[in-house]
Every structure is written in structure tokens, then in C-alpha cells.
Design a protein around this motif. Structure first.
Motif, PDB file in Angstrom:
ATOM      1  N   ALA A 106       0.768  -1.012  -0.002  1.00 58.70           N
ATOM      2  CA  ALA A 106      -0.111  -0.102   0.100  1.00 58.70           C
ATOM      3  C   ALA A 106       0.830   1.309   0.017  1.00 58.70           C
ATOM      4  CB  ALA A 106      -0.927  -0.106   1.156  1.00 58.70           C
ATOM      5  N   PHE A 107       1.920   1.252   0.828  1.00 64.01           N
ATOM      6  CA  PHE A 107       2.845   2.450   1.034  1.00 64.01           C
ATOM      7  C   PHE A 107       3.445   2.605  -0.377  1.00 64.01           C
ATOM      8  CE2 PHE A 107       1.757   2.671   5.374  1.00 64.01           C
ATOM      9  CZ  PHE A 107       1.879   3.799   5.688  1.00 64.01           C
ATOM     10  N   LYS A 108       3.874   1.412  -1.018  1.00 66.09           N
ATOM     11  CA  LYS A 108       4.567   1.688  -2.460  1.00 66.09           C
ATOM     12  C   LYS A 108       3.653   2.287  -3.245  1.00 66.09           C
ATOM     13  CE  LYS A 108       7.741  -1.931  -2.049  1.00 66.09           C
ATOM     14  NZ  LYS A 108       8.538  -3.245  -2.748  1.00 66.09           N
ATOM     15  N   VAL A 109       2.360   1.813  -3.319  1.00 66.95           N
ATOM     16  CA  VAL A 109       1.338   2.678  -4.222  1.00 66.95           C
ATOM     17  C   VAL A 109       1.271   4.315  -3.671  1.00 66.95           C
ATOM     18  CG1 VAL A 109      -1.020   2.766  -4.830  1.00 66.95           C
ATOM     19  CG2 VAL A 109       0.147   0.714  -4.517  1.00 66.95           C
ATOM     20  N   PHE A 110       1.268   4.430  -2.601  1.00 71.94           N
ATOM     21  CA  PHE A 110       1.099   5.871  -2.189  1.00 71.94           C
ATOM     22  C   PHE A 110       2.306   6.832  -2.625  1.00 71.94           C
ATOM     23  CE2 PHE A 110      -1.264   4.316   1.785  1.00 71.94           C
ATOM     24  CZ  PHE A 110      -2.371   4.257   1.002  1.00 71.94           C
ATOM     25  N   GLN A 111       3.561   6.011  -2.645  1.00 75.65           N
ATOM     26  CA  GLN A 111       4.686   6.642  -2.839  1.00 75.65           C
ATOM     27  C   GLN A 111       4.663   6.966  -4.348  1.00 75.65           C
ATOM     28  OE1 GLN A 111       8.195   4.077  -2.745  1.00 75.65           O
ATOM     29  NE2 GLN A 111       9.555   5.753  -3.159  1.00 75.65           N
ATOM     30  N   GLN A 112       4.200   6.066  -5.372  1.00 76.27           N
ATOM     31  CA  GLN A 112       4.062   6.329  -6.761  1.00 76.27           C
ATOM     32  C   GLN A 112       3.241   7.357  -7.081  1.00 76.27           C
ATOM     33  OE1 GLN A 112       3.132   2.907  -8.891  1.00 76.27           O
ATOM     34  NE2 GLN A 112       3.631   3.689 -10.915  1.00 76.27           N
ATOM     35  N   GLU A 113       2.067   7.367  -6.372  1.00 75.20           N
ATOM     36  CA  GLU A 113       0.904   8.473  -6.428  1.00 75.20           C
ATOM     37  C   GLU A 113       1.564   9.725  -6.390  1.00 75.20           C
ATOM     38  OE1 GLU A 113      -2.490   7.261  -4.250  1.00 75.20           O
ATOM     39  OE2 GLU A 113      -3.058   5.741  -5.613  1.00 75.20           O
ATOM     40  N   LEU A 114       2.152   9.935  -5.056  1.00 78.44           N
ATOM     41  CA  LEU A 114       2.710  11.188  -4.741  1.00 78.44           C
ATOM     42  C   LEU A 114       3.796  11.685  -5.472  1.00 78.44           C
ATOM     43  CD1 LEU A 114       2.782  10.787  -0.894  1.00 78.44           C
ATOM     44  CD2 LEU A 114       1.193  12.124  -1.978  1.00 78.44           C
ATOM     45  N   ASP A 115       4.673  10.701  -5.970  1.00 81.28           N
ATOM     46  CA  ASP A 115       5.785  11.010  -6.991  1.00 81.28           C
ATOM     47  C   ASP A 115       5.102  11.644  -8.449  1.00 81.28           C
ATOM     48  OD1 ASP A 115       7.927  10.748  -5.256  1.00 81.28           O
ATOM     49  OD2 ASP A 115       8.015   8.645  -5.957  1.00 81.28           O
ATOM     50  N   ARG A 175       2.133  12.920  -8.846  1.00 87.66           N
ATOM     51  CA  ARG A 175       1.578  14.230  -8.384  1.00 87.66           C
ATOM     52  C   ARG A 175       2.338  15.326  -8.286  1.00 87.66           C
ATOM     53  NH1 ARG A 175      -3.708  15.090  -7.345  1.00 87.66           N
ATOM     54  NH2 ARG A 175      -3.887  12.691  -7.064  1.00 87.66           N
ATOM     55  N   GLN A 194      -6.670  21.101  -7.082  1.00 86.56           N
ATOM     56  CA  GLN A 194      -5.574  20.486  -6.438  1.00 86.56           C
ATOM     57  C   GLN A 194      -4.173  20.994  -6.692  1.00 86.56           C
ATOM     58  OE1 GLN A 194      -5.689  16.068  -6.470  1.00 86.56           O
ATOM     59  NE2 GLN A 194      -7.340  16.154  -4.974  1.00 86.56           N
TER      60      GLN A 194
END
Length: 283
Positions: free
Chosen positions: A33-42, A44, A110
Motif C-alpha cells: 500500500a505504501f509503495k502505491v502511495f509513494q508512486q501516486e505522490l511522486d 502528482r 489540487q
């Protein structure tokens, strides 16, 4: 524990933490899950940075168009200047098309802070051009009507005849009411400078037209009051200054215009303007 032993203990803890990270269970739902969050934040963050760069280009080209438009008071071929400015603004609209492409499928608010400076400058430029040509204010609907773009999705370059053909889609960019108001508020400063240039050329009609037009804009902003965006209320002071300087120019032309040679009117006006700025603490 002495200093050397403390450093060794800290180093061993750091190495142990790195070893735990290296042996972390990559199949863990939390890690995944955190890898997915990292990819989304990068993703964005990269999009935000690209929008900032495009907005900077829009700001620069819009300012160049504004500087070009101020030449209309000094040369006889005003239509040539207006056409050249229109051509520059066509290029700016292509840049805004890139912003629309980046915002495709995204919530624009955003990323609004990334591109709002460029959009405000564009509104200022197109409304300035429209006023010089038509002596009226360009509406928000008219601005948005010209921000419709046809984009083509190119197919993968393959020699196969079965490759899918390229498809086209329509993108629209909508200037927000807040960006429109902020751009119009900045327009008043350019109109004040246009007034100075007109007085310098002995044009005694344009300042009175500008005075009436700026008064109408000021009255319109007065209806908004404190209910509008905070940035709008901040620019009201500059708007009032611009209106006051144009009205002062009209006063000088009406009262002293007959006793001052036309080539000296601009000097008198600029002297009075500097005096007004000093009293208000601007200079």
C-alpha cells in the motif's frame, strides 16, 4: 558510556535498521500500500512541477504581449501591433492547452496554485488587447470560448497495417472566476500606463474614456466587497490608485490643458503622479 562507544552503538542500530528494511516482506499488504502511495505522490509532484514550468512560460509570453501593446501610443500602424500581439497570444493559448492536457482527468483545484499566476497574466493580456480594439471589457465566457483545444492521440509507430489509427479528443480549459477577477484588477494598472502614454502624445480623448471605464470596473468590484477571494480585496488598493491617477490626468487636461503645451502635459502629469505616490507611501 563514552563518546566512541555511543557512536558505535548508533552505527550498529542504523545497520540493523537497514538490514530489517532489506529483509522486509515485500508481499506485506502494508508495504504494498505504501509503495502505491509513494508512486501516486511522486506522480502528482512531477505533474505539479511541470505545471509550474508551463505557467512560467505563459506569464513571460503574456508580459511580452502587454509590453508590445503599449507601443500603440507611439506608432501610426496600430493594427500591425495588435495583430502581432494576437499572434503571440495564440502561442500562449497553445501553452494553456498543455496545461489542459496535464489536468485531463484531474481535479484542477489540487493543482490550481501551480498555474494560477500564468492564467491571471493571460487574462490581463487578452483583456488589454480587447480594450484597445473595442473599448470594452472581455467577458469570462468569451475568454473560455477560445480555450478549446483539439488533441490527437498518436498511435504507436508500427509498420503493421493493423496498427490502430490516431484518435482526436477535445480538451477545454476553464478560467476560474477568481483568476478572471485578479487578471482584470491587474488590467487597470496597464490602462493607467496607457493613459500616460496617450497624454504624452497629446491625445486628450483617451484619458477621459479610460477614466469612465475604470470607474465602471471599480464600481463592479465594489459590489463584490468582502465576499470575494482574499487576493481580490488585496488588489483593490492598486485599482483605486490607478483610477485616482487617471482621474488626476483628466483633471489636469480639463483645468490646465489650455495653458500647457501638449508636449508638456505628460511631464506635468508624471510629476503629479509621483507626488501622489510619495504621499501614499508607494515610492
Amino acid at each position: 558510556m563514552n563518546k566512541r562507544e555511543g557512536e558505535g552503538w548508533s552505527r550498529r542500530n542504523a545497520e540493523a535498521a537497514q538490514e530489517r528494511d532489506a529483509h522486509a516482506n515485500s508481499s506485506s499488504p502494508v508495504i504494498a500500500a505504501f509503495k502505491v502511495f509513494q508512486q501516486e505522490l511522486d506522480t502528482r509532484h512531477d505533474k505539479y512541477e511541470r505545471l509550474i514550468k508551463i505557467s512560467r512560460d505563459v506569464t513571460i509570453e503574456s508580459k511580452r504581449s502587454i509590453f508590445l501593446l503599449h507601443r500603440v501610443t507611439n506608432i501610426p500602424d496600430t493594427e500591425g501591433v495588435l495583430n502581432e500581439a494576437e499572434s503571440k497570444l495564440d502561442g500562449v493559448r497553445q501553452k494553456i492547452g498543455q496545461i489542459a492536457e496535464e489536468l485531463r482527468g484531474e481535479d484542477i483545484y489540487q493543482f490550481h496554485r501551480a498555474f494560477t499566476p500564468g492564467i491571471q497574466e493571460y487574462v490581463e493580456a487578452v483583456t488589454f488587447l480587447h480594450y484597445i480594439r473595442h473599448r470594452s471589457l472581455l467577458s469570462l465566457e468569451e475568454i473560455n470560448a477560445r480555450l478549446v483545444f483539439m488533441k490527437t492521440d498518436n498511435a504507436d509507430p508500427k509498420d503493421s497495417a493493423e496498427a490502430p489509427p490516431s484518435s482526436a479528443h477535445v480538451l477545454t480549459f476553464q478560467v476560474t472566476p477568481a483568476d478572471y477577477l485578479l487578471g482584470v484588477a491587474d488590467l487597470t494598472g496597464e490602462l493607467m500606463r496607457l493613459c500616460i502614454g496617450s497624454v504624452g502624445n497629446g491625445d486628450i480623448d483617451t484619458p477621459f474614456q479610460l477614466s469612465q471605464f475604470l470607474r465602471q470596473i471599480h464600481d463592479g468590484f465594489s459590489y463584490i466587497g468582502n465576499t470575494g477571494p482574499y487576493e481580490v480585496s488585496k488588489k483593490l488598493h492598486t485599482l483605486r490608485q490607478s483610477l485616482g491617477k487617471v482621474e488626476d490626468a483628466c483633471y489636469t487636461l480639463r483645468v490646465r490643458g489650455s495653458e500647457i503645451p501638449k508636449h508638456m502635459l505628460a511631464d506635468v502629469f508624471c510629476t503629479r503622479t509621483t507626488h501622489m505616490d510619495t504621499e501614499e507611501g508607494v515610492v
